[in-house]
Design a protein around this motif. Structure first.
Motif, PDB file in Angstrom:
ATOM      1  N   MET A   1       0.827  -1.169   0.000  1.00 40.37           N
ATOM      2  CA  MET A   1       0.000   0.000   0.000  1.00 40.37           C
ATOM      3  C   MET A   1       0.868   1.227   0.000  1.00 40.37           C
ATOM      4  N   GLU A   2       0.298   2.306  -0.486  1.00 39.15           N
ATOM      5  CA  GLU A   2       0.964   3.599  -0.407  1.00 39.15           C
ATOM      6  C   GLU A   2      -0.084   4.653  -0.099  1.00 39.15           C
ATOM      7  N   ILE A   3       0.361   5.724   0.489  1.00 37.62           N
ATOM      8  CA  ILE A   3      -0.511   6.868   0.687  1.00 37.62           C
ATOM      9  C   ILE A   3      -0.026   7.922  -0.285  1.00 37.62           C
ATOM     10  N   TYR A   4      -0.883   8.305  -1.222  1.00 37.61           N
ATOM     11  CA  TYR A   4      -0.534   9.254  -2.268  1.00 37.61           C
ATOM     12  C   TYR A   4      -1.678  10.253  -2.391  1.00 37.61           C
ATOM     13  N   ASN A   5      -1.357  11.519  -2.327  1.00 36.85           N
ATOM     14  CA  ASN A   5      -2.373  12.576  -2.357  1.00 36.85           C
ATOM     15  C   ASN A   5      -3.454  12.343  -1.313  1.00 36.85           C
ATOM     16  N   GLU A   6      -3.030  11.956  -0.131  1.00 37.43           N
ATOM     17  CA  GLU A   6      -3.907  11.743   1.025  1.00 37.43           C
ATOM     18  C   GLU A   6      -4.925  10.623   0.831  1.00 37.43           C
ATOM     19  N   THR A   7      -4.684   9.718  -0.112  1.00 38.66           N
ATOM     20  CA  THR A   7      -5.547   8.542  -0.281  1.00 38.66           C
ATOM     21  C   THR A   7      -4.696   7.285  -0.181  1.00 38.66           C
ATOM     22  N   ILE A   8      -5.298   6.243   0.356  1.00 34.04           N
ATOM     23  CA  ILE A   8      -4.611   4.963   0.500  1.00 34.04           C
ATOM     24  C   ILE A   8      -4.870   4.137  -0.746  1.00 34.04           C
ATOM     25  N   GLN A   9      -3.808   3.650  -1.373  1.00 33.74           N
ATOM     26  CA  GLN A   9      -3.926   2.859  -2.587  1.00 33.74           C
ATOM     27  C   GLN A   9      -3.323   1.480  -2.363  1.00 33.74           C
ATOM     28  N   ASP A  10      -4.026   0.463  -2.840  1.00 26.53           N
ATOM     29  CA  ASP A  10      -3.556  -0.921  -2.779  1.00 26.53           C
ATOM     30  C   ASP A  10      -2.636  -1.148  -3.967  1.00 26.53           C
ATOM     31  N   LEU A  11      -1.376  -1.419  -3.721  1.00 26.83           N
ATOM     32  CA  LEU A  11      -0.399  -1.592  -4.802  1.00 26.83           C
ATOM     33  C   LEU A  11      -0.423  -2.987  -5.422  1.00 26.83           C
ATOM     34  N   LEU A  12      -1.176  -3.895  -4.851  1.00 24.34           N
ATOM     35  CA  LEU A  12      -1.199  -5.259  -5.376  1.00 24.34           C
ATOM     36  C   LEU A  12      -2.402  -5.521  -6.261  1.00 24.34           C
ATOM     37  N   THR A  13      -3.101  -4.464  -6.658  1.00 26.24           N
ATOM     38  CA  THR A  13      -4.211  -4.604  -7.586  1.00 26.24           C
ATOM     39  C   THR A  13      -4.315  -3.339  -8.432  1.00 26.24           C
ATOM     40  N   THR A  14      -4.809  -3.477  -9.646  1.00 30.55           N
ATOM     41  CA  THR A  14      -5.020  -2.303 -10.492  1.00 30.55           C
ATOM     42  C   THR A  14      -6.417  -1.733 -10.289  1.00 30.55           C
ATOM     43  N   GLU A  15      -7.238  -2.465  -9.553  1.00 28.20           N
ATOM     44  CA  GLU A  15      -8.598  -2.014  -9.250  1.00 28.20           C
ATOM     45  C   GLU A  15      -8.537  -0.823  -8.288  1.00 28.20           C
ATOM     46  N   VAL A  16      -9.253   0.240  -8.632  1.00 30.57           N
ATOM     47  CA  VAL A  16      -9.285   1.414  -7.767  1.00 30.57           C
ATOM     48  C   VAL A  16     -10.422   1.253  -6.779  1.00 30.57           C
ATOM     49  N   LYS A  17     -10.075   1.245  -5.503  1.00 22.99           N
ATOM     50  CA  LYS A  17     -11.102   1.147  -4.475  1.00 22.99           C
ATOM     51  C   LYS A  17     -10.712   2.026  -3.300  1.00 22.99           C
ATOM     52  N   ALA A  18     -11.701   2.590  -2.662  1.00 18.86           N
ATOM     53  CA  ALA A  18     -11.451   3.475  -1.526  1.00 18.86           C
ATOM     54  C   ALA A  18     -11.086   2.646  -0.302  1.00 18.86           C
ATOM     55  N   LEU A  19      -9.945   2.935   0.278  1.00 18.00           N
ATOM     56  CA  LEU A  19      -9.495   2.237   1.479  1.00 18.00           C
ATOM     57  C   LEU A  19      -9.374   3.240   2.613  1.00 18.00           C
ATOM     58  N   GLU A  20      -9.700   2.809   3.806  1.00 17.16           N
ATOM     59  CA  GLU A  20      -9.649   3.685   4.966  1.00 17.16           C
ATOM     60  C   GLU A  20      -8.876   3.029   6.100  1.00 17.16           C
ATOM     61  N   LEU A  21      -8.164   3.850   6.850  1.00 18.60           N
ATOM     62  CA  LEU A  21      -7.506   3.380   8.066  1.00 18.60           C
ATOM     63  C   LEU A  21      -8.561   3.219   9.152  1.00 18.60           C
ATOM     64  N   ARG A  22      -8.488   2.142   9.874  1.00 20.19           N
ATOM     65  CA  ARG A  22      -9.390   1.935  11.011  1.00 20.19           C
ATOM     66  C   ARG A  22      -8.564   1.470  12.192  1.00 20.19           C
ATOM     67  N   THR A  23      -9.021   1.822  13.361  1.00 20.43           N
ATOM     68  CA  THR A  23      -8.334   1.375  14.559  1.00 20.43           C
ATOM     69  C   THR A  23      -9.154   0.301  15.249  1.00 20.43           C
ATOM     70  N   ALA A  24      -8.451  -0.704  15.734  1.00 22.55           N
ATOM     71  CA  ALA A  24      -9.071  -1.786  16.492  1.00 22.55           C
ATOM     72  C   ALA A  24      -8.222  -1.975  17.745  1.00 22.55           C
ATOM     73  N   GLY A  25      -8.626  -1.318  18.819  1.00 20.68           N
ATOM     74  CA  GLY A  25      -7.808  -1.357  20.025  1.00 20.68           C
ATOM     75  C   GLY A  25      -6.525  -0.589  19.796  1.00 20.68           C
ATOM     76  N   ASN A  26      -5.395  -1.244  19.969  1.00 17.70           N
ATOM     77  CA  ASN A  26      -4.101  -0.612  19.728  1.00 17.70           C
ATOM     78  C   ASN A  26      -3.578  -0.849  18.313  1.00 17.70           C
TER      79      ASN A  26
END
Length: 66
Positions: A1-26
């Motif tokens: 993954m990379e964060i580019y222009n404040e968006t998270i991108q999955d580098l292992l697929t060419t499919e564009v999908k919105a990804l979000e950071l989530r916290t689960a405990g620590n």
């Protein structure tokens, strides 16, 4: 993954999908990120090459001044 222009991108697929950071405990997780099973060094190299080919590459003002 990379964060580019404040968006998270999955580098292992060419499919564009919105990804979000989530916290689960620590822990910080990114649901929907592509995963591949790794059994040896060759698998790591293959996945790294795939991710590298999907990276966003753009010049910045800092780079153009060199």
């Amino acid at each position: 993954m990379e964060i580019y222009n404040e968006t998270i991108q999955d580098l292992l697929t060419t499919e564009v999908k919105a990804l979000e950071l989530r916290t689960a405990g620590n822990k910080v997780v990114i649901p929907g990120l592509t995963e591949y099973p790794i059994k040896n060094v060759k698998d790591v190299q293959k996945v790294m090459e795939m991710g590298d080919s999907n990276r966003s590459v753009a010049s910045t003002k800092m780079n153009s001044s060199r």
